[in-house]
Design a protein around this motif. Structure first.
Motif, PDB file in Angstrom:
ATOM      1  N   ILE A 403      20.688  71.206  38.320  1.00  0.00           N
ATOM      2  CA  ILE A 403      21.855  70.560  38.900  1.00  0.00           C
ATOM      3  C   ILE A 403      21.074  70.700  40.584  1.00  0.00           C
ATOM      4  O   ILE A 403      21.121  71.860  41.116  1.00  0.00           O
ATOM      5  N   ALA A 404      21.036  69.624  41.106  1.00  0.00           N
ATOM      6  CA  ALA A 404      20.724  69.682  42.611  1.00  0.00           C
ATOM      7  C   ALA A 404      21.826  69.492  43.465  1.00  0.00           C
ATOM      8  O   ALA A 404      22.591  68.395  43.348  1.00  0.00           O
ATOM      9  N   TYR A 452      19.020  73.696  45.962  1.00  0.00           N
ATOM     10  CA  TYR A 452      19.895  73.336  47.194  1.00  0.00           C
ATOM     11  C   TYR A 452      18.594  72.924  48.068  1.00  0.00           C
ATOM     12  O   TYR A 452      17.606  73.326  48.343  1.00  0.00           O
ATOM     13  N   ALA A 453      19.144  71.962  48.823  1.00  0.00           N
ATOM     14  CA  ALA A 453      18.371  71.629  50.086  1.00  0.00           C
ATOM     15  C   ALA A 453      19.515  70.880  51.041  1.00  0.00           C
ATOM     16  O   ALA A 453      20.585  70.086  50.549  1.00  0.00           O
ATOM     17  N   LYS A 454      19.479  71.205  52.183  1.00  0.00           N
ATOM     18  CA  LYS A 454      20.425  70.658  53.207  1.00  0.00           C
ATOM     19  C   LYS A 454      20.174  69.089  53.604  1.00  0.00           C
ATOM     20  O   LYS A 454      21.194  68.237  53.562  1.00  0.00           O
ATOM     21  N   GLY A 455      18.858  68.764  53.530  1.00  0.00           N
ATOM     22  CA  GLY A 455      18.709  67.288  53.743  1.00  0.00           C
ATOM     23  C   GLY A 455      18.719  66.689  55.128  1.00  0.00           C
ATOM     24  O   GLY A 455      17.847  66.176  55.711  1.00  0.00           O
ATOM     25  N   ALA A 471      12.536  66.140  46.666  1.00  0.00           N
ATOM     26  CA  ALA A 471      11.805  66.818  45.753  1.00  0.00           C
ATOM     27  C   ALA A 471      12.628  67.902  44.769  1.00  0.00           C
ATOM     28  O   ALA A 471      12.379  67.520  43.328  1.00  0.00           O
ATOM     29  N   ILE A 472      13.752  68.298  45.162  1.00  0.00           N
ATOM     30  CA  ILE A 472      14.427  68.878  44.294  1.00  0.00           C
ATOM     31  C   ILE A 472      15.520  67.957  43.502  1.00  0.00           C
ATOM     32  O   ILE A 472      15.800  68.046  42.385  1.00  0.00           O
ATOM     33  N   ALA A 473      15.759  66.726  43.996  1.00  0.00           N
ATOM     34  CA  ALA A 473      16.307  65.675  43.262  1.00  0.00           C
ATOM     35  C   ALA A 473      15.513  65.451  41.977  1.00  0.00           C
ATOM     36  O   ALA A 473      16.095  65.403  40.903  1.00  0.00           O
ATOM     37  N   ASN A 474      14.404  65.294  42.253  1.00  0.00           N
ATOM     38  CA  ASN A 474      13.344  64.965  41.110  1.00  0.00           C
ATOM     39  C   ASN A 474      13.328  65.957  40.107  1.00  0.00           C
ATOM     40  O   ASN A 474      13.082  65.569  39.194  1.00  0.00           O
ATOM     41  N   VAL A 478      21.134  65.972  37.359  1.00  0.00           N
ATOM     42  CA  VAL A 478      22.112  65.190  38.215  1.00  0.00           C
ATOM     43  C   VAL A 478      22.044  66.154  39.796  1.00  0.00           C
ATOM     44  O   VAL A 478      21.578  67.184  39.859  1.00  0.00           O
ATOM     45  N   VAL A 479      22.339  64.808  40.592  1.00  0.00           N
ATOM     46  CA  VAL A 479      22.413  65.169  42.057  1.00  0.00           C
ATOM     47  C   VAL A 479      23.822  65.085  42.395  1.00  0.00           C
ATOM     48  O   VAL A 479      24.389  64.177  42.378  1.00  0.00           O
ATOM     49  N   ILE A 480      24.483  66.255  42.944  1.00  0.00           N
ATOM     50  CA  ILE A 480      25.511  66.078  43.908  1.00  0.00           C
ATOM     51  C   ILE A 480      25.147  66.270  45.384  1.00  0.00           C
ATOM     52  O   ILE A 480      24.369  66.997  46.001  1.00  0.00           O
ATOM     53  N   LEU A 481      25.605  65.152  46.169  1.00  0.00           N
ATOM     54  CA  LEU A 481      25.223  65.128  47.503  1.00  0.00           C
ATOM     55  C   LEU A 481      26.838  65.435  48.553  1.00  0.00           C
ATOM     56  O   LEU A 481      27.736  64.772  48.027  1.00  0.00           O
TER      57      LEU A 481
END
Ligand code: BGC
Length: 741
Positions: A403-404, A452-455, A471-474, A478-481
């Motif tokens: 999970i990202a 985790y990434a702050k973005g 990169a981490i989403a890839n 699943v990605v949670i923003l």
């Protein structure tokens, strides 16, 4: 048996009456011993040493004034130790009249609950009462006697930052919530776990023109009575001990100096026996309004109008004595205000024990007590609104491998607390606030890999963090923003003309969505924001507001389906700022559009639909509900009769869930035109998968009455539509009835 009940009842009434009588006698006896200066002292309130909540006036003599009985109340003094120090000063005064400590305990004290607008989205009155009860228990254990809550201002304009503090746009929902919150705060006044409520801001502050804070309000009498006053009346009916007036002028007269509001309506027609505190400096601000020429005239206008206590403008302190001497203010006005305040001090039990609410052991046990935290987590989960869920992205499976979690709010603690949370020492945020990242970790343990990434930041145009986030989403399943507002972006003096997601947050969402991974967006905010691209393109969106100490755990509960979301929006979410003010219960007009595309010579925008992006009452669940079998016990009634409305609701999905079943009415023809739809009742019910429940509502005269042109509360004969909906724009069942002559 009947005799015993009657005798007990009479006895209880007698005891209550004689207690009140003794309090009145004590107040009178004390008043007789007071000098004019001491009386005026009781009408004065100073801010203390904690974070100021308004423009502060420096006064080095506060402490000596308390010792000489020239100040009766403090705000912004927190904790048993601190309040005790101040109370000890008051105990050195000639008459030893205890100080009252007030504080903005708006959504929890140390255990922080969701902001009030978020809690309103739960439509769960018991939960809101409990949240206020817990806030009172903690605050009262910490030396506080009085909260400046609930704020019951109806708010139809999300540009106004203070929408976060109230219950949203609807008068009926707002009134029910106002009642529940007052009950919760006050419990049984005088009990050590209770604080006095202060209903604010009297009145019509929520209608500030253009949504600009502190701005003027101009509205018809009928609008005032029908839309803005009922929540105040509901709070009064719940026994609210105090009211706060407000910064705005109403039709040209500042609310603080408004005799019609305070003396005629509140203390006259409504027979309010408590006291009215001004808003911060609002007595002095009448000079800026251009209503009075100086502080002396301001004091005269405010006391005459019925403002009993002066919060931080020093107008009473320095002018009232002179005004009495000049016979401009009758001593009876001063005495009345003093008596109202003293009565509350007696009712709280402060004369018996001025330190009653300053007990360090109780404070230690109450603050962040595990039971309180549990309740905070539950109501936080109930406040979340599922705005969208396509392709069953939610709930996330607990078997998910990677999970990202991306966004500027993922690892934040303080931001979850929202505006008007009680300021904590910095270390306490680390100790007591669950970040969203921690919530996710608590939920999945070692079963999933978390990235985790702050973005990006909440504001600013820096996109340097995008590459890492992509990169981490890839790498993720699943990605949670987690994006939205900082906690100081909605609140007092936080009006905004632009309600878009700030900075490059929506661009970050676009970049992540472009990876093709399933995306869930969490929007953390204190008001309805505008995020059209996200709403149209991202499959899953949860509106998570600012949820308080347990935000992280509550969000994780909803993300993984341990709590099935049940929140419904208490405000309409606009498509564009140009639609504001936008609210569901508007009139039909003489030229209503037949559909959203019709614009020619109808009441519509040529460049925008009339409907909101998300309507009032809207919110999805992980299950589905079917409505059927609407029955009205009668289709014709006299005004003395009632109609029972019954219907069935079935959980037609695969998991248990809660639904807010909403009853709306429309009065088809009125001597004063009526809204196209109005909420008149609701029930929040829980259903297991496959389960059906029969729901019953009752429609009586009260529910179909309104203010006519002469401001009489009337039910007029004619036809009424009955609509049962899952939101104001999703009416599932419809019938009608006629009110006979
Ligand atoms: C706000 C009130 C608040 C008071 C004391 C004012 O600025 O309008 O709602 O209770 O400050 O903090």
């Amino acid at each position: 048996m009947k005799k015993i009940v009657t005798t007990t009842l009479l006895l209880t009434c007698f005891i209550a009456f004689s207690q009140q009588k003794t309090i009145d006698q004590k107040v009178d006896a004390l008043l007789k011993r007071m000098t004019l200066e001491e009386k005026i002292g009781q009408l004065n309130q100073y801010t203390g040493d904690n974070a100021a909540t308004g423009p502060i006036t420096i006064n080095p003599n506060k402490q000596s004034e308390i010792k000489t009985g020239l100040n009766g109340s403090m705000l912004n003094v927190l904790g048993t130790q601190h309040t005790r120090q101040y109370q000890e000063l008051a105990m050195q005064s000639r008459l030893k009249i205890p100080l009252l400590f007030g504080q903005d305990v708006i959504h929890g004290y140390k255990t922080t609950f969701p902001i009030p607008l978020a809690e309103a989205a739960s439509w769960d009155l018991d939960a809101m009462e409990l949240s206020a009860r817990i806030a009172a228990t903690e605050a009262a254990a910490s030396g506080i006697h009085w909260t400046f809550a609930p704020m019951v201002d109806i708010a139809r304009d999300p540009r106004w930052g203070r929408v976060m503090e109230g219950a949203g746009e609807d008068t009926y929902l707002g009134s029910r919530i106002a009642y529940a919150r007052v009950k919760g705060f006050q419990g049984k006044l005088g009990d050590v776990n209770s604080v006095m409520a202060c209903v604010k801001h009297f009145a019509a502050y929520g209608a500030a023109i253009g949504g600009r804070d502190y701005n003027s309000v101009d509205m018809s009498e009928r609008m005032l009575w029908e839309t803005y006053l009922p929540p105040f009346k509901a709070a009064l009916d719940a026994g609210a001990a105090t009211f706060m007036n407000s910064f705005n002028d109403l039709n040209g007269i500042p609310a603080t100096g408004n005799k019609y509001l305070q003396r005629d309506i509140l203390k006259g027609k409504w027979n309010f026996k408590g006291f009215v505190v001004s808003d911060w400096g609002s007595i002095g601000e009448m000079i800026n309004h251009g209503y009075v020429k100086d502080s002396k005239e301001a004091a005269l206008a405010a006391i005459t109008a019925g403002s009993d206590m002066d919060m931080e403008s020093n107008a009473y302190r320095y002018n009232l004595a002179q005004l009495v001497k000049e016979k401009k203010v009758p001593i009876a006005l001063i005495d009345d205000a003093v008596k109202r305040i003293l009565r509350k001090k007696f009712e709280l039990g402060l004369f018996e024990d001025p330190y009653k609410y300053s007990n360090p052991e109780r404070e230690q046990a109450a603050l962040n007590n595990p039971e309180h935290r549990k309740a905070a987590r539950e109501i936080a989960a109930k406040s979340i609104v599922l705005l969208k869920n396509e392709k069953s992205v939610l709930p996330i499976s607990k078997q998910t491998k990677t999970i990202a979690f991306i966004g500027p709010l993922v690892k934040e603690r303080k931001q979850n607390m929202g505006f008007w949370s009680v300021e904590l020492p910095e270390v306490d945020y680390d100790k007591h606030v669950i970040s969203q990242w921690e919530g996710l970790q608590n939920k999945v343990g070692n079963t999933a890999k978390l990235l985790y990434a702050k973005g990006c930041e909440i504001e600013g145009d820096n996109k340097d963090g995008f590459a890492e986030a992509i990169a981490i989403a890839n790498q993720a399943d699943v990605v949670i923003l987690s994006i939205g507002e900082r906690r100081d972006m909605s609140g007092e003096a936080k009006s905004r003309s632009n309600l878009r997601l700030s900075g490059v947050q929506e661009e970050l969402i676009k970049a992540i969505q472009a990876t093709g991974k399933p995306v869930v967006v969490l929007i953390n905010a204190g008001r309805p924001l505008i995020f059209n691209w996200t709403a149209d393109n991202v499959p899953a969106i949860l509106y998570t507001w600012w949820l308080g100490s347990e935000a992280g755990n509550a969000i994780a509960d909803v993300l993984f389906g341990d709590y099935n979301p049940s929140g419904k929006l208490p405000m309409s979410f606009p498509r564009e700022e140009g639609q504001i003010p936008i609210y569901y219960n508007h009139f039909n007009t003489g030229r209503p559009a037949k559909n959203e595309n019709e614009t020619n010579y109808v009441s519509a925008y040529t460049d925008l639909k009339n409907s909101p992006k998300f309507p009032f009452g809207y919110g999805l669940s992980y299950t589905t509900f079917e409505y059927s079998n609407l029955k009205l016990s009668k289709n014709k009634i006299k005004s003395t009769e009632k109609i029972t409305v019954s219907l069935n609701v079935t959980n037609s999905g695969k998991v248990a869930g809660e639904e807010v079943v909403q009853l709306y009415l429309r009065d088809k023809v009125g001597s004063v035109i009526r809204p196209i739809i109005e909420l008149k009742d609701f029930q929040k019910i829980k259903l297991n998968a496959g389960q059906t429940k029969t729901i019953k509502f009752s429609i009586d005269k009260e529910k179909i009455s309104f203010y006519n042109a002469n401001l009489q509360w009337v039910a007029e004969p004619g036809d009424f539509d009955v609509m049962i909906g899952s939101s104001s724009a999703d009416i599932r069942l419809k019938d009608s009835f006629e009110l006979l002559n």
